[in-house]
Design a protein around this motif. Sequence first.
Motif, PDB file in Angstrom:
ATOM      1  N   MET A   1       0.845  -1.167   0.000  1.00 43.43           N
ATOM      2  CA  MET A   1       0.000   0.000   0.000  1.00 43.43           C
ATOM      3  C   MET A   1       0.898   1.241   0.000  1.00 43.43           C
ATOM      4  O   MET A   1       1.824   1.331   0.800  1.00 43.43           O
ATOM      5  N   PRO A   2       0.604   2.202  -0.857  1.00 43.55           N
ATOM      6  CA  PRO A   2       1.442   3.410  -0.895  1.00 43.55           C
ATOM      7  C   PRO A   2       1.235   4.283   0.343  1.00 43.55           C
ATOM      8  O   PRO A   2       0.173   4.273   0.961  1.00 43.55           O
ATOM      9  N   GLU A   3       2.269   5.016   0.694  1.00 44.57           N
ATOM     10  CA  GLU A   3       2.202   5.956   1.815  1.00 44.57           C
ATOM     11  C   GLU A   3       1.277   7.120   1.458  1.00 44.57           C
ATOM     12  O   GLU A   3       1.181   7.507   0.294  1.00 44.57           O
ATOM     13  N   LEU A   4       0.607   7.665   2.462  1.00 41.65           N
ATOM     14  CA  LEU A   4      -0.171   8.884   2.264  1.00 41.65           C
ATOM     15  C   LEU A   4       0.786  10.064   2.239  1.00 41.65           C
ATOM     16  O   LEU A   4       1.705  10.138   3.054  1.00 41.65           O
ATOM     17  N   ASP A   5       0.534  10.987   1.337  1.00 36.30           N
ATOM     18  CA  ASP A   5       1.336  12.209   1.359  1.00 36.30           C
ATOM     19  C   ASP A   5       0.887  13.055   2.544  1.00 36.30           C
ATOM     20  O   ASP A   5      -0.208  12.869   3.093  1.00 36.30           O
ATOM     21  N   ASP A   6       1.743  13.963   2.962  1.00 36.06           N
ATOM     22  CA  ASP A   6       1.469  14.757   4.162  1.00 36.06           C
ATOM     23  C   ASP A   6       0.195  15.585   4.037  1.00 36.06           C
ATOM     24  O   ASP A   6      -0.548  15.730   5.008  1.00 36.06           O
ATOM     25  N   ALA A   7      -0.083  16.135   2.863  1.00 31.70           N
ATOM     26  CA  ALA A   7      -1.278  16.969   2.683  1.00 31.70           C
ATOM     27  C   ALA A   7      -2.547  16.130   2.866  1.00 31.70           C
ATOM     28  O   ALA A   7      -3.511  16.575   3.516  1.00 31.70           O
ATOM     29  N   THR A   8      -2.572  14.924   2.329  1.00 31.71           N
ATOM     30  CA  THR A   8      -3.735  14.047   2.474  1.00 31.71           C
ATOM     31  C   THR A   8      -3.905  13.632   3.926  1.00 31.71           C
ATOM     32  O   THR A   8      -5.011  13.663   4.477  1.00 31.71           O
TER      33      THR A   8
END
Length: 96
Positions: A1-8
């Motif tokens: 699973m990809p990491e969430l970006d900080d903004a999301t």
Amino acid sequence: MPELDDATAAAAFRRLLSHLRHRTDTQNVDLMGLAGFCRNCLGDWVAEASDGRLTSDEGRAHIYGMPYAEWKARHQQPATPEQLARMAESLKRNPS
């Protein structure tokens, strides 16, 4: 699973805070009993993540939208023995 970006991640966290501030009927002891964390935990995690820029009380004020003592006086109900027992059992499942 990809990491969430900080903004999301930040947007989702802000929505969680908004939800918790609206749902003052949801007691911390019930959150602890079901999920093993509560608003105070979130405030402490915010303070820890600030690398010393925020105290625990300041972190909690960010979560509550007001000082914790004020929120407690307005919204917190006495915990029942059943709630405390659920919380104690739930906390046993938390990582050390």
